[in-house]
Design an enzyme around this catalytic site. Structure first.
Site, PDB file in Angstrom:
ATOM      1  N   GLU A 172      -6.555   6.125  -2.069  1.00  0.00           N
ATOM      2  CA  GLU A 172      -5.536   6.015  -3.108  1.00  0.00           C
ATOM      3  C   GLU A 172      -6.056   6.316  -4.509  1.00  0.00           C
ATOM      4  O   GLU A 172      -6.085   5.432  -5.374  1.00  0.00           O
ATOM      5  CB  GLU A 172      -4.891   4.618  -3.090  1.00  0.00           C
ATOM      6  CG  GLU A 172      -4.214   4.285  -1.779  1.00  0.00           C
ATOM      7  CD  GLU A 172      -3.344   3.030  -1.866  1.00  0.00           C
ATOM      8  OE1 GLU A 172      -3.416   2.305  -2.873  1.00  0.00           O
ATOM      9  OE2 GLU A 172      -2.573   2.801  -0.920  1.00  0.00           O
ATOM     10  N   GLU A 376      -2.600   3.216   6.129  1.00  0.00           N
ATOM     11  CA  GLU A 376      -2.200   1.852   5.777  1.00  0.00           C
ATOM     12  C   GLU A 376      -0.699   1.720   5.882  1.00  0.00           C
ATOM     13  O   GLU A 376       0.044   2.560   5.399  1.00  0.00           O
ATOM     14  CB  GLU A 376      -2.577   1.466   4.335  1.00  0.00           C
ATOM     15  CG  GLU A 376      -4.016   1.134   4.118  1.00  0.00           C
ATOM     16  CD  GLU A 376      -4.321   0.739   2.673  1.00  0.00           C
ATOM     17  OE1 GLU A 376      -3.424   0.201   1.983  1.00  0.00           O
ATOM     18  OE2 GLU A 376      -5.450   0.996   2.243  1.00  0.00           O
TER      19      GLU A 376
END
Ligand code: PNW
Length: 476
Positions: A172, A376
């Site tokens: 991320e 995720e």
């Protein structure tokens, strides 16, 4: 095809990797052991007022000492893969120089332990724990950090590059750049639109340089990847499409552009022209960044609703981000983030499995040949332990079971529509340090008692074990 995504009985293909994910700073603890240097998250969490309740990762889940019994829990669940991250400051305490053998040994033992149990190791090189010494030299706002990251990748690749199946460079980068240097909600807590945009580019560059370095040293033909938290955007009002374009540029295409198309989108430059001319992008950088990816990691939790602000009524900023003084949206001060219909998780994030299906379909449409992996997905809820009549410790978390069932259904719908989806790593294997929220938010499918470090499989873990064993979505 149940419109609320509460389907069961859907079967996943052989080879689809059912796993779970964690990150080093969130679970390891042992923050000053075996030569580990301080990271920006040690500094940040030890600064009063930055993290809820003054919580830190000093001990966390004590996974550094309990990794072997944690591996045994993974076996109980039947996990086929485990996504973990490597703490850079365990390998290079100041971000430069030779590798610390004890640091390499910890991850080498972990990888051996996974393989011995038949679990595929998915290693992330950077899940936000930058060595503090590199931050002191400018962190991700400077190019030298990207170059140091490549050296670190080479050290880790040389030590583990005969066994790791999937290498993920960054987790991320959106969060690292925009929460770390824009809003200040994450370490290092900088609030500068320019710094955030510099960080975007140097993170992209770090990814490309690290893949080049890994390719030089690994010996087992692994898969190379990066994990992005792409924003699933919906527009509101007359100018909804324009608001979506603006946030899509800065949140999504600032990464997918250079990574997968080999260029930054021109509208990103014009949208941010009052902040920077992007002269930190040097010739040759885009070729380095644009490496073929064997798999693109996708993290998904929620959707985002945007509108162009009328400039008169109070600007709405219901974007689910901790208010830490700065904005995570450089150059977008005229965009509003509107509240969305529930239900919500404990993070205040709306639950919308259609967003996951939409995201996977959109990626497949834009990059048809690109394999994808959900790296995720999961939910925080305030579940609590109970005892059954027979005295057994239980954690009934029906909301998390429902969340997972609906999102696995969404993933299955994308698979059925032809998306090349390779696996699903549930966030998270166990409750852990949830960044600025400390230990107040529990994402685990395994409960952690932070007083005793006792682990308890929640109902969601048992549900997931059934899914993995049957490859078929059970009823929630
Ligand atoms: C991701 N946001 O973090 C991370 O990869 C995990 O380490 C984290 O625990 C998990 O999602 C749950 O939060 C995010 O503000 C943190 O949009 C913040 C945001 C998104 C993802």
């Amino acid at each position: 095809g149940n419109p609320d995504y509460r389907d069961s009985g859907l079967t996943f293909p052989d080879g689809f990797l059912f796993g779970s994910a964690t990150a080093s700073y969130q679970i390891e603890g042992a923050y000053d052991e075996d030569g580990r240097g301080p990271s920006i998250w040690d500094t940040f969490s030890h600064t009063p007022g930055k993290v809820w309740n003054g919580d830190t990762g000093d001990v966390a889940d004590d996974h550094y000492h309990r990794w072997e019994s944690d591996l045994d829990l993974m076996v109980e669940l039947g996990l086929e893969s485990y996504r973990f991250s490597i703490a850079w400051p365990r390998i290079q305490p100041t971000g430069r120089g030779p590798a610390v053998q004890a640091g390499l040994d910890f991850y080498s033992n972990l990888v051996d332990g996974l393989i011995a149990r038949g679990i595929t190791p998915i290693a992330t090189l950077y899940h936000w724990d930058l060595p503090q010494a590199l931050e002191d030299e400018g962190g991700w706002t400077v190019r030298s950090t990207a170059e140091a990251f490549a050296d670190y990748a080479r050290l880790v690749g040389a030590a583990l590059g005969d066994r790791v199946a999937v290498w993920t460079t960054l987790n991320e980068p959106w969060c690292s750049a925009y929460l770390g240097y824009g809003s200040g909600a994450h370490a290092p807590g900088v609030t500068s639109p320019l710094a955030a945009l510099q960080a975007v580019h140097h993170l992209n560059l770090a990814h490309g340089l690290a893949i080049q370095a890994l390719r030089e040293v690994v010996t087992n033909d692994p898969q190379y990847s990066i994990t992005l938290n792409l924003h699933v955007l919906r527009g509101s009002g007359d100018q909804g499409a324009e608001a979506v374009r603006r946030i899509d540029a800065i949140a999504n295409r600032a990464f997918t552009g250079p990574l997968l198309h080999g260029a930054y989108p021109p509208d990103l430059f014009t949208d941010t022209a009052s902040i920077t001319d992007w002269s930190f992008v040097e010739s040759g950088d885009l070729e380095i960044i644009n490496q073929p990816l064997d798999v693109l990691g996708v993290n998904y939790y929620s959707t985002t609703l945007v509108a162009v602000w009328d400039g008169v009524s109070p600007r709405q900023m219901a974007d689910g981000h901790k208010d830490a003084g700065g904005s995570p949206w450089p150059g977008a001060d005229d965009i509003e983030f509107l509240p969305q219909p529930g239900p919500y998780t404990e993070m205040g994030w709306n639950i919308d499995p259609s967003g996951l299906e939409e995201l996977l379909l959109a990626l497949h449409a834009e990059f048809p040949a690109q394999p994808l992996m959900i790296t995720e997905n999961g939910a925080a809820f305030a579940d609590s332990p109970t005892r059954d009549a027979d005295g057994a410790a239980r954690v009934h978390d029906p909301l998390r079971v429902d969340y997972l069932q609906r999102h696995f259904t969404a993933a299955h719908r994308a698979l059925s529509a032809g998306v090349d989806l390779r696996g699903y790593q549930v966030w998270s294997l166990m409750d852990n340090f949830e960044w600025g929220y400390g230990y107040s938010k529990r994402f685990g499918i395994i409960r952690v008692d932070y007083d005793t470090q006792e682990r308890t499989l929640k109902d969601s873990a048992l549900w997931y074990a059934t899914l993995i064993a049957s490859r078929t979505i059970p009823a929630a």
